[in-house]
Design an enzyme around this catalytic site. Structure first.
Site, PDB file in Angstrom:
ATOM      1  N   LYS A 190       0.833  -1.192   0.000  1.00 23.63           N
ATOM      2  CA  LYS A 190       0.000   0.000   0.000  1.00 23.63           C
ATOM      3  C   LYS A 190       0.870   1.245   0.000  1.00 23.63           C
ATOM      4  O   LYS A 190       2.040   1.221   0.391  1.00 23.63           O
ATOM      5  CB  LYS A 190      -0.931   0.022   1.209  1.00 23.63           C
ATOM      6  CG  LYS A 190      -0.254   0.375   2.534  1.00 23.63           C
ATOM      7  CD  LYS A 190      -1.271   0.532   3.640  1.00 23.63           C
ATOM      8  CE  LYS A 190      -0.662   1.158   4.880  1.00 23.63           C
ATOM      9  NZ  LYS A 190       0.309   0.338   5.559  1.00 23.63           N
ATOM     10  N   ASP A 216      -1.467  -7.477  12.456  1.00 23.44           N
ATOM     11  CA  ASP A 216      -0.737  -6.222  12.660  1.00 23.44           C
ATOM     12  C   ASP A 216      -0.676  -5.935  14.154  1.00 23.44           C
ATOM     13  O   ASP A 216      -1.302  -6.627  14.960  1.00 23.44           O
ATOM     14  CB  ASP A 216      -1.424  -5.082  11.910  1.00 23.44           C
ATOM     15  CG  ASP A 216      -0.441  -3.991  11.461  1.00 23.44           C
ATOM     16  OD1 ASP A 216       0.719  -4.025  11.916  1.00 23.44           O
ATOM     17  OD2 ASP A 216      -0.833  -3.122  10.671  1.00 23.44           O
TER      18      ASP A 216
END
Length: 310
Positions: A190, A216
């Protein structure tokens, strides 16, 4: 030992206390009319091994000051050793100078904690591992992976799954979890235009026909996870789960995730969940109390903490 709880996450402190079978020490952490913080330890701590349980979560500055003042109170009360147990370490995302004329706030906070009288730090899933080096005192960075692996094996006990890192920076964390559950790895590439916003650009790896597990350390606005979930489903994934250690979930993050294509977001109670989190249809909280409690117990008895993750 003595366990002292601040106001940031009382339920977690009580759960740790129950695990260790050690009652929380009597302590007043209150505010004057102008919101100035006042701390008074209500029992003898002279010569004791004291553990302050306090996340520096929202409101970050208030909870950080509570931690510093509790530490000073214990130091002036002749505690033998003071360990700051910080399940969520605020300011960890400011671990470097991303551009000119900016601070390294994580280092500043580390200095404040050390100079307040803390002898040791016990924390969980630091945003950047090098923050351990910001402290000039012993620092143990625990990992939430064992708690997540146990939950994944209980709830997603099938072979068609893949662990996904939502960005390139989280590949090491995702790879470690993928190895533990014997699953392949994929990466979402990203580009972040500005803080709090992200745009999914590309997918590395094969997710078609598989359940995806995004991994994450922090979920804040939730934009990265929601974008990643859409990208994975567009590439043929059957469903997308997210396992995140620290559920910051600021602003409209909860409603954004509730309206997203995420099957489920699983967070730990390192940060006290809000009422909105508790009632959200696709957000679930798992506890880290046994993990933190075991680490505290081993620290008190001078046993190995790293062996928890062997």
């Amino acid at each position: 030992m003595k366990l002292v709880a601040g106001n940031s996450n009382r339920p977690l402190a009580e759960a740790i206390s129950d695990y260790l079978k050690v009652p929380l020490a009597r302590a007043q952490v209150r505010r004057f009319a102008d919101m100035e913080i006042f701390v008074e330890i209500g029992e003898n701590v002279r010569g004791e091994d004291a553990f302050i349980i306090q996340s520096t979560s929202f409101p970050t500055n208030d909870h950080l000051m509570e931690l510093l003042i509790i530490s000073d109170a214990l130091r002036r009360s002749s505690a033998r050793r003071i360990t700051a147990v910080i399940p969520y370490f605020g300011y960890a995302r400011q671990d470097r100078r991303a551009s000119g004329r900016t601070p390294i706030s994580a280092k500043l906070v580390a200095n404040l904690i050390a100079h307040s009288g803390v002898d040791r730090v016990l924390t969980l899933d630091l945003h950047a591992g090098q923050i351990q080096g910001f402290f000039d005192i012993p620092t143990d960075n625990l990992f939430g992976a064992p708690v997540m692996v146990r939950d994944i094996k209980d709830r997603l006990n099938h072979s068609a799954k893949v662990v996904v890192s939502p960005d390139v920076g989280g590949v090491v964390r995702a790879r470690a979890l993928a190895k533990r559950i014997d699953a392949p790895l994929a990466i979402v590439d990203k580009r972040r235009e500005r803080p709090g916003e992200s745009e999914v650009m590309n997918l590395i790896g094969d997710v078609a026909g598989r359940s995806c597990i995004l991994v994450d350390d922090i979920v804040d606005s939730g934009g990265t996870l929601c974008n990643a979930a859409e990208a994975l489903l567009a590439q043929g994934a059957t469903e997308v789960y997210a396992y995140i250690t620290h559920g910051v979930l600021s602003g409209g993050a909860v409603s954004r995730i509730a309206g997203s294509k995420l099957k489920e977001l699983v967070i730990t109670d390192s940060i006290r969940p809000t009422e909105a989190v508790k009632v959200a249809r696709n957000i679930r909280v798992i506890t880290i109390a046994p993990l933190m409690g075991e680490a505290i117990g081993r620290t008190a008895t001078e046993s190995s903490v790293s062996s928890l993750f062997d």
